[in-house]
Motif scaffolding. Sequence first.
Motif, PDB file in Angstrom:
ATOM      1  N   LEU A   1       3.283  -4.907  -4.857  1.00 50.62           N
ATOM      2  CA  LEU A   1       3.657  -3.895  -5.835  1.00 50.62           C
ATOM      3  C   LEU A   1       4.096  -2.610  -5.148  1.00 50.62           C
ATOM      4  O   LEU A   1       3.540  -2.227  -4.111  1.00 50.62           O
ATOM      5  CB  LEU A   1       2.474  -3.612  -6.768  1.00 50.62           C
ATOM      6  N   PRO A   2       5.091  -1.909  -5.703  1.00 46.43           N
ATOM      7  CA  PRO A   2       5.579  -0.675  -5.069  1.00 46.43           C
ATOM      8  C   PRO A   2       4.491   0.368  -4.887  1.00 46.43           C
ATOM      9  O   PRO A   2       4.518   1.133  -3.928  1.00 46.43           O
ATOM     10  CB  PRO A   2       6.665  -0.186  -6.035  1.00 46.43           C
ATOM     11  N   VAL A   3       3.503   0.434  -5.809  1.00 46.08           N
ATOM     12  CA  VAL A   3       2.468   1.452  -5.704  1.00 46.08           C
ATOM     13  C   VAL A   3       1.394   1.067  -4.685  1.00 46.08           C
ATOM     14  O   VAL A   3       0.672   1.918  -4.169  1.00 46.08           O
ATOM     15  CB  VAL A   3       1.824   1.695  -7.086  1.00 46.08           C
ATOM     16  N   THR A   4       1.282  -0.228  -4.382  1.00 49.68           N
ATOM     17  CA  THR A   4       0.226  -0.689  -3.482  1.00 49.68           C
ATOM     18  C   THR A   4       0.543  -0.392  -2.029  1.00 49.68           C
ATOM     19  O   THR A   4      -0.333   0.012  -1.257  1.00 49.68           O
ATOM     20  CB  THR A   4       0.012  -2.207  -3.660  1.00 49.68           C
ATOM     21  N   LEU A   5       1.796  -0.568  -1.665  1.00 49.45           N
ATOM     22  CA  LEU A   5       2.169  -0.415  -0.263  1.00 49.45           C
ATOM     23  C   LEU A   5       1.825   0.958   0.291  1.00 49.45           C
ATOM     24  O   LEU A   5       1.158   1.053   1.322  1.00 49.45           O
ATOM     25  CB  LEU A   5       3.656  -0.726  -0.084  1.00 49.45           C
ATOM     26  N   PRO A   6       2.246   2.053  -0.358  1.00 48.30           N
ATOM     27  CA  PRO A   6       1.896   3.366   0.217  1.00 48.30           C
ATOM     28  C   PRO A   6       0.396   3.648   0.203  1.00 48.30           C
ATOM     29  O   PRO A   6      -0.115   4.326   1.101  1.00 48.30           O
ATOM     30  CB  PRO A   6       2.651   4.353  -0.673  1.00 48.30           C
ATOM     31  N   LEU A   7      -0.310   3.124  -0.790  1.00 46.92           N
ATOM     32  CA  LEU A   7      -1.753   3.348  -0.834  1.00 46.92           C
ATOM     33  C   LEU A   7      -2.456   2.666   0.334  1.00 46.92           C
ATOM     34  O   LEU A   7      -3.302   3.268   0.999  1.00 46.92           O
ATOM     35  CB  LEU A   7      -2.324   2.839  -2.161  1.00 46.92           C
TER      36      LEU A   7
END
Length: 303
Positions: free
Chosen positions: A261-267
Amino acid sequence: MNSAPRSIEEYLRQLRAALAGADPALVQDALYDAEEYLRAELAAHPGKSEGDVLELIATTYGAPEEVAAAYRDNEAKVNAALRQPVPRAAQSRGAIRRFFSIYSDARAYTSLFYMLLTLATGIAYFVFVVTGLSLSAGFAVLIIGLPFFIVFIGIARVLALGEGRLLEAISGERMPRRPVHPGPKANFFKRIVEMLSDVRTWTTLAYLVVMLPLGIVYFTIAVAGIALGGGLIAAPFATVAHHLGWMTQQDVSIHPAWLALPVTLPLLVGLGLLVLTALMYLARAIGRFQVGLARTLLVKPGT
């Protein structure tokens, strides 16, 4: 103003007093150099008394106060040359930039390397001490027992000196470059008594023994931190590569869809960076702690 020393012991006492407040490692080196030079000169003039020899070399080696001042000046110059430069804009950086500035600190990397190294050195030190003490006790009833014990303690002090130099290279903190001078030649049994009564003998052995549990802890922290931080950073990218067909199922073992998911990678990347940064700070703190431990057990007791 102290009176001119008339014996080597008096010279060393005045030199120690002149170096009061200096780094204990510097004091140990200065006392060793002075005693080594003075006893060599005394041996070279067998027909003269200690007082006459000290008076003879006063103009070449210097009075205790002069020698102490020379050591202090030289140490200050060396420390100034080796001191890490502080960026002018360091205070104006934001909190985040200051937090991640640990990656520009060479001492953090060398301390992390030391944490990985201590498992091997700790095992070697522990085996050496346990074996040496066991054999010394077993040989005690034989004629080779006492000579073996002297050799064992001598090697232990050499190992401690090498450990100090390693810590100095890693942390930049001053450690002894010379061993403790054995003093004037004494008979065999007197040397044994002096060795057994010297607290440095036992603190040195204690330091070598304690390096095994410390090495296990340091190595575990370093490997776990690197693996956790690196894994958190790499997992999202590996999952994305897997879903794009760039990696097969055999190449990546953990690839749930939510990792892509796009939000998971930076986290996850941010969390991984946070873990690695905390590890770097911890490594630097451990390096400083280890230097303090070494200075307490290997330097201060005999200074």
